[in-house]
Design a protein around this motif. Structure first.
Motif, PDB file in Angstrom:
ATOM      1  N   TYR A  88      62.634  46.605  37.309  1.00 43.55           N
ATOM      2  CA  TYR A  88      64.039  46.830  37.030  1.00 43.55           C
ATOM      3  C   TYR A  88      64.316  48.311  36.737  1.00 43.55           C
ATOM      4  O   TYR A  88      65.289  48.870  37.237  1.00 43.55           O
ATOM      5  N   LEU A  89      63.454  48.940  35.950  1.00 43.09           N
ATOM      6  CA  LEU A  89      63.625  50.361  35.634  1.00 43.09           C
ATOM      7  C   LEU A  89      63.606  51.230  36.885  1.00 43.09           C
ATOM      8  O   LEU A  89      64.291  52.248  36.942  1.00 43.09           O
ATOM      9  N   ALA A  90      62.849  50.821  37.879  1.00 46.84           N
ATOM     10  CA  ALA A  90      62.776  51.580  39.124  1.00 46.84           C
ATOM     11  C   ALA A  90      64.101  51.529  39.900  1.00 46.84           C
ATOM     12  O   ALA A  90      64.357  52.396  40.740  1.00 46.84           O
ATOM     13  N   LYS A  91      64.944  50.523  39.590  1.00 45.32           N
ATOM     14  CA  LYS A  91      66.196  50.347  40.331  1.00 45.32           C
ATOM     15  C   LYS A  91      67.410  50.908  39.604  1.00 45.32           C
ATOM     16  O   LYS A  91      68.446  51.101  40.238  1.00 45.32           O
ATOM     17  N   VAL A  92      67.327  51.117  38.286  1.00 43.20           N
ATOM     18  CA  VAL A  92      68.520  51.550  37.539  1.00 43.20           C
ATOM     19  C   VAL A  92      68.516  53.036  37.252  1.00 43.20           C
ATOM     20  O   VAL A  92      67.531  53.691  37.280  1.00 43.20           O
ATOM     21  N   LEU A 113      69.335  43.253  29.947  1.00 46.90           N
ATOM     22  CA  LEU A 113      68.379  42.235  29.511  1.00 46.90           C
ATOM     23  C   LEU A 113      68.347  41.040  30.458  1.00 46.90           C
ATOM     24  O   LEU A 113      67.274  40.501  30.752  1.00 46.90           O
ATOM     25  N   ARG A 114      69.494  40.628  30.960  1.00 52.49           N
ATOM     26  CA  ARG A 114      69.535  39.436  31.817  1.00 52.49           C
ATOM     27  C   ARG A 114      68.765  39.651  33.117  1.00 52.49           C
ATOM     28  O   ARG A 114      68.431  38.700  33.809  1.00 52.49           O
ATOM     29  N   ASN A 115      68.484  40.905  33.456  1.00 52.05           N
ATOM     30  CA  ASN A 115      67.791  41.208  34.706  1.00 52.05           C
ATOM     31  C   ASN A 115      66.268  41.278  34.597  1.00 52.05           C
ATOM     32  O   ASN A 115      65.604  41.361  35.632  1.00 52.05           O
ATOM     33  N   TRP A 116      65.718  41.256  33.372  1.00 56.11           N
ATOM     34  CA  TRP A 116      64.273  41.388  33.297  1.00 56.11           C
ATOM     35  C   TRP A 116      63.620  40.599  32.156  1.00 56.11           C
ATOM     36  O   TRP A 116      62.437  40.278  32.223  1.00 56.11           O
ATOM     37  N   THR A 149      56.580  39.679  32.108  1.00 53.01           N
ATOM     38  CA  THR A 149      57.900  40.163  31.681  1.00 53.01           C
ATOM     39  C   THR A 149      57.988  41.675  31.820  1.00 53.01           C
ATOM     40  O   THR A 149      58.976  42.206  32.317  1.00 53.01           O
ATOM     41  N   PHE A 150      56.934  42.365  31.403  1.00 51.28           N
ATOM     42  CA  PHE A 150      56.949  43.823  31.490  1.00 51.28           C
ATOM     43  C   PHE A 150      56.812  44.300  32.939  1.00 51.28           C
ATOM     44  O   PHE A 150      57.279  45.385  33.272  1.00 51.28           O
ATOM     45  N   ASP A 151      56.196  43.499  33.803  1.00 50.52           N
ATOM     46  CA  ASP A 151      56.217  43.814  35.242  1.00 50.52           C
ATOM     47  C   ASP A 151      57.665  43.773  35.742  1.00 50.52           C
ATOM     48  O   ASP A 151      58.089  44.639  36.518  1.00 50.52           O
ATOM     49  N   GLN A 152      58.422  42.762  35.307  1.00 53.51           N
ATOM     50  CA  GLN A 152      59.828  42.665  35.686  1.00 53.51           C
ATOM     51  C   GLN A 152      60.611  43.859  35.155  1.00 53.51           C
ATOM     52  O   GLN A 152      61.474  44.402  35.843  1.00 53.51           O
ATOM     53  N   LEU A 153      60.309  44.276  33.922  1.00 53.74           N
ATOM     54  CA  LEU A 153      60.960  45.450  33.345  1.00 53.74           C
ATOM     55  C   LEU A 153      60.645  46.691  34.172  1.00 53.74           C
ATOM     56  O   LEU A 153      61.543  47.472  34.499  1.00 53.74           O
ATOM     57  N   GLU A 154      59.402  46.857  34.551  1.00 57.24           N
ATOM     58  CA  GLU A 154      59.011  48.016  35.365  1.00 57.24           C
ATOM     59  C   GLU A 154      59.763  48.040  36.692  1.00 57.24           C
ATOM     60  O   GLU A 154      60.284  49.080  37.106  1.00 57.24           O
ATOM     61  N   GLU A 180      65.306  57.054  26.649  1.00 54.34           N
ATOM     62  CA  GLU A 180      66.691  56.615  26.445  1.00 54.34           C
ATOM     63  C   GLU A 180      67.039  55.455  27.380  1.00 54.34           C
ATOM     64  O   GLU A 180      67.736  54.521  26.992  1.00 54.34           O
ATOM     65  N   LEU A 181      66.558  55.509  28.626  1.00 50.62           N
ATOM     66  CA  LEU A 181      66.817  54.427  29.573  1.00 50.62           C
ATOM     67  C   LEU A 181      66.069  53.156  29.161  1.00 50.62           C
ATOM     68  O   LEU A 181      66.637  52.061  29.193  1.00 50.62           O
ATOM     69  N   VAL A 182      64.817  53.298  28.771  1.00 50.65           N
ATOM     70  CA  VAL A 182      64.042  52.126  28.349  1.00 50.65           C
ATOM     71  C   VAL A 182      64.715  51.469  27.146  1.00 50.65           C
ATOM     72  O   VAL A 182      64.882  50.248  27.098  1.00 50.65           O
TER      73      VAL A 182
END
Length: 167
Positions: free
Chosen positions: A163-167, A33-36, A156-161, A21-23
């Protein structure tokens, strides 16, 4: 991350240590989206997001040296937390489809299918993308960019990873 070519499609699979759900949420809301999203080191500005079938995501990406390019998604199918189908294209500031700034041979439109599955709190995403309405020359150019796209989506997916660790 695994990446391969299947026919004319780039297929990327990656596991994230976050609930599905978070992903899904970070793929569907502008403030996330603007963050990753986008190339590493680029600043993303969201011009508009209407996350629904028939809606769009219109954005610009600016490199550290000030180079700016525009792009957009047009959403075709959305199944909450499971699947998003959209067509990506480069655009101008008004959202009109334009040729890629790096080559006139790059296809005008790429159809993407993102699927998400969850297993014990981790989410596996699979992204399949390939040209639509493309000439043989555009198809060939797209498949010839496999290594570049693999590296780009990896970053890009490294950035997503991160970001997910912070939200």
């Amino acid at each position: 991350m695994t990446a391969k070519l299947e026919g004319n499609e780039l297929v990327i699979t990656r596991v994230f240590h976050a609930p599905r759900e978070l992903v899904f949420k970070v793929w569907s809301e502008a403030e996330h989206l603007r963050n990753w999203w986008g190339p590493k080191g680029f600043e993303l500005s969201v011009a508009g997001l209407d996350f629904r079938p028939g809606g769009y995501f219109h954005y610009s990406m600016q490199s550290p040296d000030g180079y700016q390019m525009w792009a957009k998604f047009v959403y075709h199918e959305i199944e909450a937390s499971e699947r998003i189908v959209w067509v990506t294209s480069f655009s101008d500031e008004e959202g009109n489809v334009v040729r890629a700034p790096f080559s006139a041979k790059y296809p005008l439109e790429i159809r993407n299918v993102l699927t998400l599955s969850e297993n014990n709190g981790t989410t596996t995403i699979t992204l399949r993308g390939g040209p639509i309405n493309a000439t043989a020359e555009e198809q060939s150019f797209f498949t010839g960019m496999f290594e570049s796209m693999k590296q780009g989506f990896g970053a890009t997916f490294d950035q997503l990873e991160q970001y997910l660790a912070k939200v």
